[in-house]
Scaffold this active site. Structure first.
Site: not given
Ligand code: UD1
Ligand code: CA
Length: 510
Positions: A19, A339, A357
């Site tokens: 996003r 600078r 500079k």
């Molecule tokens: C997640 C939570 C949700 C919470 C929200 C808060 C889960 C299933 N859901 O949702 O309950 O309210 O965060 O912001 O955990 N990431 C990985 N590997 C993966 C997937 C994600 O490293 O396979 C990392 C992403 O880079 C990110 C973080 O985990 O930094 C959260 O992932 P994201 O997909 O943003 O989760 P949300 O849908 O926001």
């Molecule tokens: Ca998130």
């Protein structure tokens, strides 16, 4: 009682952040002088965990390099496919083994979390003897977040993602922050049992809560005191909000420490900047990097200072300064560009439309108007006349210029480097100085003026200028302001040389 110390902090940062619509991995987007990952690691580092672990995937080389800057001993675990937050934690345990103790898991896209909030979560977790403790928040608009489901005893029972929630669950306004304290041994066992039977077909870390409850363990929730801290950043609108929130936090801390910030909405200060007491920051000012401002200084309006030092009592307005040092009591601007390598001495003055500079300006010296100063040393109390240019570049190499103490350059002097103007020496206005001027000497290097009498009446007969000249010659009572300035007026510039009887331009010096 000493604070419980986590055995590990695990930061999940493998996602691309679709996003954001960016080539840069989401967690490397910056604000207030740090990447999001940097903010998260700085806060986590304050808990002094035994191990710091980053899960990287998308852009993992850049993400690892950034992580090492904040946590040099960090272990980076690669998650090749982003199969969910539960999968990410499973990869960590497969790579590093079971970690007995408190394991804190947080997400790389939650840059506003404070160290104090993480510490409170860990403290509560240890005190309650929980298997898992989740940081939660009550928010006005819970959409997009996992909802906190409590049982009839109001105890944490489950976390349900929005896509999998019933309409009743969607109405819950308590949400999962994405930050948890786990018992490391129980986590290792539970994370293996997470299913993928959800809307996204992923392994959700959030499912560990219901699994541990099902095993008869305790699960707890800690409400964040400030829900603003748990804002996740998924797109650039949220990035701007996080930037504003973090900046406000920093500005408030400086105001409470005795700094006047005239317009907090138009002032941006990076996290590593320091500012002394009774300093005033005026609107439209950005203080970046490792900028250090002394006490009683005035910065702004309209300044961008990066890695710059400003001494006590100095004043800087409408200036861009990069890796520069401004001494105590010095004044800079308006409209100055300092600078890298510029050092302005105590009480010195740099004025309007001046660029410097790699130059040292001695204490009390002045460069007040329209000058370029490059690769130079200017002695104390020297006065650099308006439009003096330090010609430091010959097209191939840069050369150095020295102007001595108490020296004076006339307006429109060009100092052709390498060259030296001695202590107490002068240069005449309009000189192109190519040879050293000894101490106390006047260097003059310009054409001598020659006036060709009656030239206008002879060569421009019938013009208004000729009529005026005639009048001035004939009637001593003519307006002296008009009569006395033959070089005034736009035609003057192209008059002499074009007439073929130009002045003696070749003569040099006196
Ligand atoms: C997640 C939570 C949700 C919470 C929200 C808060 C889960 C299933 N859901 O949702 O309950 O309210 O965060 O912001 O955990 N990431 C990985 N590997 C993966 C997937 C994600 O490293 O396979 C990392 C992403 O880079 C990110 C973080 O985990 O930094 C959260 O992932 P994201 O997909 O943003 O989760 P949300 O849908 O926001
Ligand atoms: Ca998130």
């Amino acid at each position: 009682m000493s604070e419980p110390r986590p055995v590990a902090v695990v930061v999940l940062a493998a996602g691309e952040g679709t996003r954001m619509k960016s080539r840069t991995p989401k967690v490397l987007h910056q604000f207030c002088g740090r990447s999001m990952l940097g903010h998260v690691l700085a806060a986590a580092g304050e808990l002094d965990p035994q191990h710091t672990v980053i899960v990287a995937g998308y852009g993992r080389e850049e993400v690892s390099a950034e992580a090492i800057r904040y946590a040099p001993d960090a272990a980076v675990v690669v998650q090749h496919r982003q199969s969910g937050t539960g999968h990410a934690v499973r990869m960590v345990i497969e790579a590093l083994g079971i970690m007995p103790g408190i394991v804190l898991v947080t997400y790389g896209d939650m840059p506003l979390l404070r160290a104090g909030t993480l510490a409170a979560l860990v403290r509560e977790h240890a005190a309650a003897g929980n298997a898992v403790t989740v940081l939660t928040a009550r928010v006005g608009d819970p959409s997009g977040y996992g909802r906190i489901v409590r049982d009839d005893r109001r105890l944490l029972a489950d976390i349900v993602e929005e896509a999998d929630a019933t309409p009743q669950q969607r109405a819950i306004d308590e949400i999962n922050s994405g930050c948890y304290a786990f018992d490391g041994v129980l986590l290792a066992d539970a994370v293996k049992r997470v299913a993928t039977s959800n809307a996204r077909g992923q392994e959700y870390l959030t499912d560990v809560v219901a699994i541990l409850r099902g095993d008869g363990h305790l699960a707890g929730a800690v409400l964040a005191a400030d829900p603003a801290e748990i804002q996740g950043v998924n797109d650039r609108v949220q990035l701007a909000r996080a930037r504003r929130a973090y900046n406000s936090r920093l500005l408030e801390a400086w105001m409470r420490a005795g700094v006047t910030i005239v317009d907090p909405a138009a002032t941006w200060i990076d996290v590593d900047v320091t500012i002394g007491q009774d300093t005033e920051i005026w609107p439209s000012t950005q203080l970046e990097g490792r900028t250090v401002i002394g006490a009683g200084a005035k910065v702004g309006p309209g300044c961008q200072l990066r890695d710059t030092t400003v001494g006590d009592g100095a004043a800087v307005a409408h200036a861009v300064c990069v890796q520069a040092e401004i001494g105590p009591g010095a004044t800079v601007g308006p409209y100055a560009y300092l600078r890298p390598g510029t050092r302005i001495g105590a009480g010195a003055h740099i004025g309007c439309h001046v660029e410097l500079k790699n130059s040292v300006v001695g204490p009390g010296a002045k460069v007040p108007h329209l000058s370029y100063v490059g690769d130079a040393d200017i002695g104390e109390r020297a006065n650099i006349g308006a439009a003096t240019i330090f010609a430091n570049y010959d097209g191939t190499a840069k050369h150095h210029t020295t102007v001595g103490a108490d020296a004076f350059t006339g307006s429109d002097t060009v100092l052709v480097a390498p060259v030296a103007v001695g202590d107490g020496a002068y240069t005449a206005a309009g000189s192109v100085i190519t040879e050293d001027v000894p101490p106390g000497a006047l260097g003059v290097a310009r054409g001598r003026q020659h006036n060709s009498a009656g030239w206008v009446q002879r060569r421009r007969p019938g013009t208004q200028a000729a009529a005026r000249a005639h009048q001035a010659a004939g009637s001593p009572s003519a307006d002296p302001a008009d009569a006395g300035s033959p070089s005034a007026g736009p035609a003057a510039a192209d008059a002499g040389p074009a007439g073929g009887s130009g002045p003696d331009e070749g003569a040099r010096g006196t």
